[in-house]
Design a protein around this motif. Structure first.
Motif, mmCIF file in Angstrom:
data_model
loop_
_atom_site.group_PDB
_atom_site.id
_atom_site.type_symbol
_atom_site.label_atom_id
_atom_site.label_comp_id
_atom_site.label_asym_id
_atom_site.label_seq_id
_atom_site.Cartn_x
_atom_site.Cartn_y
_atom_site.Cartn_z
ATOM 1 N N THR A 80 29.266 22.265 45.331
ATOM 2 C CA THR A 80 28.615 21.083 45.895
ATOM 3 C C THR A 80 29.500 19.847 45.750
ATOM 4 O OG1 THR A 80 27.434 20.715 43.827
ATOM 5 C CG2 THR A 80 26.253 21.904 45.563
ATOM 6 N N LEU A 81 30.219 19.775 44.633
ATOM 7 C CA LEU A 81 31.154 18.673 44.420
ATOM 8 C C LEU A 81 32.282 18.731 45.448
ATOM 9 C CD1 LEU A 81 31.136 16.436 42.315
ATOM 10 C CD2 LEU A 81 32.802 17.741 41.009
ATOM 11 N N PHE A 82 32.797 19.928 45.681
ATOM 12 C CA PHE A 82 33.855 20.113 46.669
ATOM 13 C C PHE A 82 33.367 19.728 48.061
ATOM 14 C CE2 PHE A 82 36.157 22.721 49.788
ATOM 15 C CZ PHE A 82 37.441 22.273 49.551
ATOM 16 N N LEU A 83 32.168 20.168 48.419
ATOM 17 C CA LEU A 83 31.617 19.851 49.732
ATOM 18 C C LEU A 83 31.345 18.355 49.882
ATOM 19 C CD1 LEU A 83 29.197 22.875 50.271
ATOM 20 C CD2 LEU A 83 31.367 22.422 51.438
ATOM 21 N N LYS A 84 30.882 17.739 48.794
ATOM 22 C CA LYS A 84 30.583 16.312 48.823
ATOM 23 C C LYS A 84 31.846 15.479 49.074
ATOM 24 C CE LYS A 84 28.412 12.657 46.119
ATOM 25 N NZ LYS A 84 27.753 12.310 44.867
ATOM 26 N N TYR A 85 32.961 15.888 48.462
ATOM 27 C CA TYR A 85 34.205 15.123 48.559
ATOM 28 C C TYR A 85 35.246 15.817 49.431
ATOM 29 C CZ TYR A 85 32.189 12.358 44.833
ATOM 30 O OH TYR A 85 31.364 11.556 44.107
ATOM 31 N N LYS A 86 34.789 16.633 50.358
ATOM 32 C CA LYS A 86 35.683 17.391 51.230
ATOM 33 C C LYS A 86 36.651 16.486 51.998
ATOM 34 C CE LYS A 86 35.659 20.653 55.059
ATOM 35 N NZ LYS A 86 34.824 21.357 56.031
ATOM 36 N N SER A 87 36.154 15.387 52.549
ATOM 37 C CA SER A 87 37.016 14.494 53.327
ATOM 38 C C SER A 87 38.065 13.808 52.444
ATOM 39 C CB SER A 87 36.200 13.463 54.087
ATOM 40 O OG SER A 87 35.445 12.679 53.201
ATOM 41 N N VAL A 88 37.684 13.465 51.218
ATOM 42 C CA VAL A 88 38.636 12.839 50.288
ATOM 43 C C VAL A 88 39.709 13.846 49.889
ATOM 44 C CG1 VAL A 88 38.898 11.785 48.003
ATOM 45 C CG2 VAL A 88 36.924 11.208 49.429
ATOM 46 N N ILE A 89 39.303 15.066 49.592
ATOM 47 C CA ILE A 89 40.259 16.113 49.212
ATOM 48 C C ILE A 89 41.190 16.415 50.380
ATOM 49 C CG2 ILE A 89 40.459 18.548 48.552
ATOM 50 C CD1 ILE A 89 37.788 18.108 46.980
ATOM 51 N N LYS A 90 40.634 16.477 51.581
ATOM 52 C CA LYS A 90 41.450 16.724 52.780
ATOM 53 C C LYS A 90 42.490 15.617 52.939
ATOM 54 C CE LYS A 90 41.236 16.983 57.788
ATOM 55 N NZ LYS A 90 40.436 16.711 58.972
ATOM 56 N N PHE A 91 42.069 14.348 52.787
ATOM 57 C CA PHE A 91 42.987 13.215 52.898
ATOM 58 C C PHE A 91 44.124 13.338 51.881
ATOM 59 C CE2 PHE A 91 44.391 9.176 51.134
ATOM 60 C CZ PHE A 91 44.917 8.565 52.263
ATOM 61 N N ILE A 92 43.766 13.599 50.621
ATOM 62 C CA ILE A 92 44.777 13.677 49.555
ATOM 63 C C ILE A 92 45.751 14.816 49.817
ATOM 64 C CG2 ILE A 92 45.119 14.171 47.095
ATOM 65 C CD1 ILE A 92 42.476 12.593 46.610
ATOM 66 N N LEU A 93 45.234 15.982 50.181
ATOM 67 C CA LEU A 93 46.116 17.131 50.429
ATOM 68 C C LEU A 93 47.022 16.901 51.635
ATOM 69 C CD1 LEU A 93 43.728 20.134 49.661
ATOM 70 C CD2 LEU A 93 45.620 19.247 48.253
ATOM 71 N N LEU A 94 46.466 16.349 52.707
ATOM 72 C CA LEU A 94 47.297 16.072 53.887
ATOM 73 C C LEU A 94 48.350 15.008 53.585
ATOM 74 C CD1 LEU A 94 44.754 16.123 56.859
ATOM 75 C CD2 LEU A 94 46.773 17.567 56.574
ATOM 76 N N PHE A 95 47.935 13.942 52.903
ATOM 77 C CA PHE A 95 48.878 12.878 52.569
ATOM 78 C C PHE A 95 49.995 13.407 51.680
ATOM 79 C CE2 PHE A 95 50.564 9.498 49.951
ATOM 80 C CZ PHE A 95 50.887 8.541 50.897
ATOM 81 N N LEU A 96 49.627 14.024 50.565
ATOM 82 C CA LEU A 96 50.641 14.524 49.628
ATOM 83 C C LEU A 96 51.515 15.607 50.252
ATOM 84 C CD1 LEU A 96 48.761 14.631 46.203
ATOM 85 C CD2 LEU A 96 50.590 13.079 46.911
#
Length: 183
Positions: free
Chosen positions: A3-19
């Protein structure tokens, strides 16, 4: 955890794409710096080209400008009326700023064509503004050598980073507004 992963999916996607984008581009750029050295285009092709184009811009403003290899510092020296004023080092060629710009835009990307066009337009604008920025810095140093630190460390970095920040704001606003309107 899910649920934490799903909640912050867009933030995680941004960080992974940026890095991911940033690290790949920095790696490629470091390979270029390691293997792109040239005796013809000292210290490297891009830095040499920036110095050459900057010299042409300074001359277009009516100054007697020249450039020459500055071997001890792996840079190109910029001169007005045979007065040494500035060194164009690898950090002055705007490639690292362009890499940051591209990584950020990719991390907020939507459609490939739109993203690619914005990246190419942004790179061209950053590169052109950087040439103008280095030329104006050199001219300013010619006329106001007592303000070297202020001009070099505050005014002229603010120009390039401020412009990149404005491009980022435009991109985020453009992408998020279109995305909200489509939902």
């Amino acid at each position: 955890m899910k649920t934490l992963f799903l909640k912050y999916k867009s933030v995680i996607k941004f960080i992974l794409l940026f890095l991911g984008t940033y690290l790949v581009l920095i790696f490629l750029y470091s390979l270029y710096l390691d293997y792109g050295k040239s005796e013809v285009y000292y210290p490297d092709f891009i830095t040499h080209l920036v110095a050459k184009q900057t010299t042409a811009v300074i001359e277009s403003f009516g100054y007697n400008a020249s450039m020459q290899a500055f071997v001890p510092g792996a840079s190109m020296g910029l001169y007005i009326d045979d007065v040494f004023l500035a060194q164009v080092v690898e950090g002055c060629n705007a490639v690292s700023v362009i890499i940051l710009f591209v990584a950020f835009v990719v991390s907020f990307s939507e459609k490939f064509k739109k993203t690619a066009l914005f990246i190419f337009a942004g790179i061209a604008l950053i590169y052109a503004v950087n040439i103008l920025r280095v030329a104006l810095l050199t001219i300013a140093l010619y006329h106001y050598p007592e303000h070297t630190d202020f001009l070099h460390q505050i005014v002229f970095p603010a120009i390039i980073y401020g412009m990149v920040f404005l491009l980022w704001l435009f991109w985020v606003k453009n992408v998020t507004v279109k995305k909200r309107n489509n939902e």
